[in-house]
Design a protein around this motif. Structure first.
Motif, short mmCIF file in Angstrom:
data_model
loop_
_atom_site.label_atom_id
_atom_site.label_comp_id
_atom_site.label_asym_id
_atom_site.label_seq_id
_atom_site.Cartn_x
_atom_site.Cartn_y
_atom_site.Cartn_z
N PRO A 85 31.86 41.81 33.06
CA PRO A 85 30.49 41.99 33.55
C PRO A 85 30.39 43.21 34.48
O PRO A 85 31.24 43.41 35.35
CB PRO A 85 30.21 40.71 34.33
CG PRO A 85 31.22 39.71 33.84
CD PRO A 85 32.42 40.51 33.43
N PRO A 86 29.37 44.03 34.28
CA PRO A 86 29.20 45.20 35.14
C PRO A 86 28.77 44.81 36.56
O PRO A 86 28.09 43.81 36.75
CB PRO A 86 28.09 45.99 34.44
CG PRO A 86 27.34 44.97 33.66
CD PRO A 86 28.33 43.93 33.25
N LEU A 87 29.19 45.61 37.52
CA LEU A 87 28.71 45.46 38.90
C LEU A 87 27.38 46.19 38.95
O LEU A 87 27.32 47.40 38.68
CB LEU A 87 29.72 46.08 39.88
CG LEU A 87 29.32 46.02 41.36
CD1 LEU A 87 29.29 44.58 41.86
CD2 LEU A 87 30.28 46.85 42.19
N THR A 88 26.31 45.48 39.26
CA THR A 88 24.98 46.06 39.24
C THR A 88 24.32 45.97 40.61
O THR A 88 24.79 45.24 41.48
CB THR A 88 24.09 45.36 38.19
OG1 THR A 88 24.01 43.97 38.51
CG2 THR A 88 24.64 45.53 36.79
N GLY A 89 23.24 46.68 40.77
CA GLY A 89 22.47 46.63 42.00
C GLY A 89 22.41 47.97 42.69
O GLY A 89 22.67 49.02 42.10
N THR A 90 22.07 47.91 43.96
CA THR A 90 22.00 49.11 44.80
C THR A 90 23.27 49.15 45.64
O THR A 90 23.50 48.25 46.44
CB THR A 90 20.76 49.05 45.71
OG1 THR A 90 19.61 48.92 44.89
CG2 THR A 90 20.65 50.31 46.56
N PRO A 91 24.11 50.17 45.46
CA PRO A 91 25.40 50.18 46.15
C PRO A 91 25.29 50.45 47.65
O PRO A 91 24.44 51.20 48.10
CB PRO A 91 26.16 51.30 45.46
CG PRO A 91 25.10 52.23 44.97
CD PRO A 91 23.93 51.35 44.62
N GLN A 92 26.18 49.80 48.38
CA GLN A 92 26.32 50.04 49.82
C GLN A 92 27.82 50.03 50.14
O GLN A 92 28.54 49.15 49.70
CB GLN A 92 25.61 48.98 50.63
CG GLN A 92 25.75 49.18 52.13
CD GLN A 92 24.97 48.13 52.91
OE1 GLN A 92 23.91 47.69 52.49
NE2 GLN A 92 25.51 47.73 54.04
N ALA A 93 28.25 51.01 50.91
CA ALA A 93 29.66 51.12 51.28
C ALA A 93 30.02 50.14 52.38
O ALA A 93 29.34 50.06 53.40
CB ALA A 93 29.98 52.53 51.73
N GLY A 94 31.08 49.38 52.15
CA GLY A 94 31.64 48.51 53.18
C GLY A 94 32.62 49.32 54.03
O GLY A 94 32.81 50.51 53.82
N PRO A 95 33.26 48.67 55.01
CA PRO A 95 34.21 49.36 55.88
C PRO A 95 35.32 50.05 55.08
O PRO A 95 35.91 49.47 54.19
CB PRO A 95 34.80 48.23 56.73
CG PRO A 95 33.78 47.15 56.70
CD PRO A 95 33.12 47.25 55.35
N GLY A 96 35.55 51.32 55.40
CA GLY A 96 36.61 52.09 54.76
C GLY A 96 36.24 52.72 53.43
O GLY A 96 37.02 53.49 52.88
N VAL A 97 35.07 52.42 52.90
CA VAL A 97 34.64 52.97 51.61
C VAL A 97 33.79 54.21 51.87
O VAL A 97 32.87 54.18 52.69
CB VAL A 97 33.84 51.93 50.80
CG1 VAL A 97 33.25 52.55 49.54
CG2 VAL A 97 34.73 50.75 50.45
N ASP A 98 34.11 55.29 51.17
CA ASP A 98 33.36 56.54 51.31
C ASP A 98 32.02 56.39 50.58
O ASP A 98 32.00 56.31 49.35
CB ASP A 98 34.17 57.69 50.71
CG ASP A 98 33.47 59.03 50.80
OD1 ASP A 98 32.34 59.11 51.33
OD2 ASP A 98 34.06 60.02 50.33
N PRO A 99 30.90 56.37 51.32
CA PRO A 99 29.61 56.18 50.66
C PRO A 99 29.26 57.30 49.68
O PRO A 99 28.50 57.08 48.74
CB PRO A 99 28.61 56.13 51.82
CG PRO A 99 29.32 56.64 53.01
CD PRO A 99 30.78 56.49 52.76
N ALA A 100 29.83 58.47 49.86
CA ALA A 100 29.56 59.59 48.95
C ALA A 100 30.14 59.32 47.56
O ALA A 100 29.71 59.95 46.58
CB ALA A 100 30.13 60.89 49.52
N GLN A 101 31.09 58.41 47.45
CA GLN A 101 31.71 58.09 46.17
C GLN A 101 30.89 57.08 45.36
O GLN A 101 31.13 56.91 44.18
CB GLN A 101 33.13 57.53 46.37
CG GLN A 101 34.08 58.51 47.01
CD GLN A 101 34.57 59.55 46.01
OE1 GLN A 101 33.82 60.05 45.17
NE2 GLN A 101 35.83 59.86 46.10
N LEU A 102 29.96 56.40 46.01
CA LEU A 102 29.16 55.39 45.33
C LEU A 102 27.96 56.00 44.63
O LEU A 102 27.35 56.94 45.14
CB LEU A 102 28.68 54.33 46.32
CG LEU A 102 29.75 53.39 46.85
CD1 LEU A 102 29.21 52.59 48.03
CD2 LEU A 102 30.24 52.46 45.75
N GLY A 103 27.63 55.45 43.48
CA GLY A 103 26.47 55.90 42.74
C GLY A 103 26.06 54.84 41.74
O GLY A 103 26.57 53.71 41.78
#
Length: 160
Positions: A85-103
């Motif tokens: 199953p795909p991960l869907t929705g509006t992405p948000q970076a948790g601790p330690g995750v680079d938000p620039a990598q999310l899309g």
């Protein structure tokens, strides 16, 4: 009969009045008010394990990438998406995750927006039942856990 005619005229007048009110421009504050059905963002976090860190969702469920995907393009639809199953929705970076990598990317099956990390669409594995399960690691040599840089982890599953 005259009473019925009055009721029809009154109903028509009310309908026209409501239509006239709703066809005007919305006020600025009304157009900026968020909808009550707005979804909470989908948080992507990092889980630390002795064999390496990997991406998970907010509840600790493991996320995978599919090496047959292209950046921003999922090749997993139909029966594949049932098992993965795909991960869907509006992405948000948790601790330690680079938000620039999310899309996000459009799902090929019309299933909305799939979250991507470093351009790679992210998935769950249907047989992972609990937080920390990694039963999908190295499945068919094309499904892998995702490290915090967005690369496939091709070593043994980090426990679970």
């Amino acid at each position: 009969m005259p009473l019925r005619r009055i009721a029809v005229i009154a109903t028509t007048a009310c309908t026209l009045a409501i239509a006239a009110c709703s066809s005007g421009e919305q006020t600025e504050s009304a157009s900026q008010t968020p909808s009550a059905t707005t979804e909470a963002p989908t948080v992507v976090s990092i889980r630390s394990a002795p064999t390496g860190d990997y991406l998970v969702d907010a509840s600790g469920r493991t996320l995978y990438l599919y090496t047959k995907d292209e950046p921003g393009i999922s090749k997993c639809a139909g029966q594949c998406a049932t098992q993965w199953p795909p991960l869907t929705g509006t992405p948000q970076a948790g601790p330690g995750v680079d938000p620039a990598q999310l899309g996000t990317a459009n799902r090929p099956d019309g299933g909305g927006q799939q979250i991507t990390f470093a351009g790679q669409p992210l998935y769950y594995f249907a047989q992972d039942m609990a937080a920390g399960d990694t039963k999908g690691q190295n499945k068919m040599q094309v499904w892998y856990l995702v490290d915090p840089r967005g690369e496939a982890i091709k070593t043994a599953a980090p426990g679970g």
